[in-house]
Design an enzyme around this catalytic site. Structure first.
Site, PDB file in Angstrom:
ATOM      1  N   TRP A 132       6.655   4.004   0.553  1.00  0.00           N
ATOM      2  CA  TRP A 132       7.266   5.272   0.954  1.00  0.00           C
ATOM      3  C   TRP A 132       8.494   5.009   1.822  1.00  0.00           C
ATOM      4  CZ3 TRP A 132       2.348   8.238   2.912  1.00  0.00           C
ATOM      5  CH2 TRP A 132       1.919   9.146   1.941  1.00  0.00           C
ATOM      6  N   CYS A 151       0.834  -1.202   0.000  1.00  0.00           N
ATOM      7  CA  CYS A 151       0.000   0.000   0.000  1.00  0.00           C
ATOM      8  C   CYS A 151       0.873   1.257   0.000  1.00  0.00           C
ATOM      9  CB  CYS A 151      -0.970  -0.063   1.178  1.00  0.00           C
ATOM     10  SG  CYS A 151      -2.275   1.174   1.176  1.00  0.00           S
ATOM     11  N   HIS A 152       0.830   2.054   1.064  1.00  0.00           N
ATOM     12  CA  HIS A 152       1.648   3.262   1.181  1.00  0.00           C
ATOM     13  C   HIS A 152       3.039   2.971   1.774  1.00  0.00           C
ATOM     14  CE1 HIS A 152      -2.249   5.217   0.619  1.00  0.00           C
ATOM     15  NE2 HIS A 152      -1.629   6.356   0.438  1.00  0.00           N
ATOM     16  N   ALA A 153       3.282   1.748   2.234  1.00  0.00           N
ATOM     17  CA  ALA A 153       4.570   1.423   2.864  1.00  0.00           C
ATOM     18  C   ALA A 153       5.770   1.514   1.923  1.00  0.00           C
ATOM     19  CB  ALA A 153       4.511   0.056   3.538  1.00  0.00           C
TER      20      ALA A 153
END
Length: 187
Positions: free
Chosen positions: A116, A112-114
């Site tokens: 980043w 997902c956003h991990a």
């Protein structure tokens, strides 16, 4: 009957605001496969998840980030959600821990956003990766080759897009941990 990950130890790095399913599903699948799984966080006691549109359930923290060592584990898993990785990517100790797993050739998995966190750790450049669609540009700007697939693996770095990919993500973590250390070119 022994599980495919018997004797393996997995670290899940998270803080408040993790996407509920993105911590719980991999944790449960890895435990079912025989791994010992520790939730590690800068916070002590418990951290609270985000479940779709509101705060979710708390999860027990097994070990503080200050005591976590790459040498004690076979892999690191990074749950997403928007809040969790955004908070962790400004924690130098968290970024250093992620980087240490990568440098040791161990499995590094982010959903997902991990991704980043992979960008912040300097390990996205030159990698094939995926992520939640809203951070695609961030991943590409970091030098990764973004792909729209449920799971993308590049030399033991595993990425997935969203909660709909969790079963594929979990299976791939199990497979990569069973393979052992990965040879990587310098990031």
């Amino acid at each position: 009957m022994p599980g495919p990950l018997d004797g393996k130890r997995i670290l899940i790095l998270s803080t408040n605001g993790f996407e509920q399913s993105e911590l719980e599903v991999p944790r449960d699948r890895l435990k079912e496969a025989g791994a010992q799984v520790h939730v590690v966080s800068p916070e002590a006691g418990e951290i609270k998840g985000w479940d779709k549109k509101d705060w979710g359930r708390a999860v027990k923290v097994d070990k503080p980030l200050s005591e976590a060592r790459e040498s004690d584990y076979d892999a690191i898993v990074l749950p997403g959600g928007q809040i969790n990785p955004d908070l962790l990517r400004v924690e130098p100790e968290a970024i250093a821990l992620i980087r240490s797993f990568y440098d040791a050739g161990k499995t590094v998995a982010a959903i997902c956003h991990a991704p980043w966190l992979l960008v912040e750790a300097g390990i996205a450049k030159g990698k094939r990766m995926t992520s939640y669609k809203s951070i695609r540009t961030d991943v590409e700007n970091a030098g990764a080759r973004w792909e729209d697939a449920s799971v993308v693996t590049d030399a033991g770095v595993i990425t997935s897009r969203n909660p709909g990919d969790l079963e594929d993500f979990s299976r791939k973590i199990i497979e990569e941990v069973r393979e052992g250390k990965h040879q990587r070119r310098a990031a």
